[in-house]
Enzyme design. Structure first.
Site, PDB file in Angstrom:
ATOM      1  N   GLU A  95       0.846  -1.190   0.000  1.00  0.00           N
ATOM      2  CA  GLU A  95       0.000   0.000   0.000  1.00  0.00           C
ATOM      3  C   GLU A  95       0.882   1.241   0.000  1.00  0.00           C
ATOM      4  OE1 GLU A  95      -2.747   2.499   3.121  1.00  0.00           O
ATOM      5  OE2 GLU A  95      -2.797   0.313   3.280  1.00  0.00           O
ATOM      6  N   ARG A 107       0.735  10.284   0.647  1.00  0.00           N
ATOM      7  CA  ARG A 107       1.184  11.268   1.637  1.00  0.00           C
ATOM      8  C   ARG A 107       2.362  12.083   1.129  1.00  0.00           C
ATOM      9  NH1 ARG A 107       1.158   7.437   7.097  1.00  0.00           N
ATOM     10  NH2 ARG A 107      -0.973   6.648   6.833  1.00  0.00           N
ATOM     11  N   LYS A 165     -10.845  -1.784   6.903  1.00  0.00           N
ATOM     12  CA  LYS A 165      -9.632  -1.371   7.602  1.00  0.00           C
ATOM     13  C   LYS A 165     -10.038  -0.890   8.998  1.00  0.00           C
ATOM     14  CE  LYS A 165      -5.778   1.899   7.282  1.00  0.00           C
ATOM     15  NZ  LYS A 165      -4.956   2.696   6.353  1.00  0.00           N
TER      16      LYS A 165
END
Length: 212
Positions: free
Chosen positions: A44, A48, A132
């Protein structure tokens, strides 16, 4: 194959999904190769950093053995841009109506975050049973997930946030945990140094984790 089945195929393929941030295409490609070599093919890449989307695109092309997903998806444009870059799965720390609408229109599977009973009910209503759990440790950790299991039967989680080699096995032992997300397999310092052999070693250790 339905989107949920494809997502489960990815998440059940390894005990740990590396959650990483990269500052360049070169870092992304080198990191993906090192992780895949160690047995962690699904990765993943979080949105960011400014380089994230270009890195995902490069990983998809240059590291075909990897299964590159995109994380920290906060708005519909993030979802759309990640899919355009070639992401094979999409991860968000939470969910909004707009994100869910975008996910419905996409062929790429979505792993939305949920942390409260109300959020879980909302996700179930939307047809999501693989979620999640973030931030895992700060939201109650093992005891919290354990308490959810009898009520939300059939829901599976990927806890992320505060998961480490010290507690990963405990999370994986829970009946409602399908895998964990973690950044410890790719420390920022090792990425900066291009210490790919060290990261491959950490990945191999993480790939060998189980509830046993």
């Amino acid at each position: 194959m339905q989107k949920t089945d494809r997502l489960l195929q990815i998440l059940t393929g390894q005990a740990v999904i590396p959650v990483v941030a990269v500052d360049s295409i070169q870092e992304g490609v080198g990191l993906a190769r090192a992780l895949a070599k160690g047995g962690l093919k699904a990765i993943e890449v979080t949105l960011r950093t400014p380089a994230a989307l270009e890195a995902i695109e490069a990983i998809v092309v240059d590291v075909p053995e990897a299964i590159c997903g995109a994380g920290t998806i906060l708005k519909p444009d993030d979802y759309t841009n990640a899919v355009k870059a070639g992401a094979k799965f999409i991860v968000s720390p939470g969910a909004t109506v707009e994100l869910l609408d975008t996910a419905k229109k996409s062929a790429i599977p979505f792993l939305p975050g949920s942390a409260t009973p109300s959020e879980l009910l909302a996700m179930l209503q939307e047809g999501y049973e693989v979620l999640k759990f973030f931030p895992a440790e700060q939201s109650g950790g093992l005891s919290y997930l354990r308490s959810l299991a009898p009520v939300f039967q059939g829901v599976k989680f990927c806890p992320t946030g505060g998961v480490s080699p010290d507690n990963a096995r405990d999370y994986l032992a829970l009946p409602n945990v399908v895998c964990v997300g973690g950044s410890w397999v790719a420390p920022k310092a090792l990425i900066k140094d291009g210490a790919w052999d060290e990261i491959t070693k950490l990945a191999a250790e993480a790939a060998g984790l189980s509830a046993d």
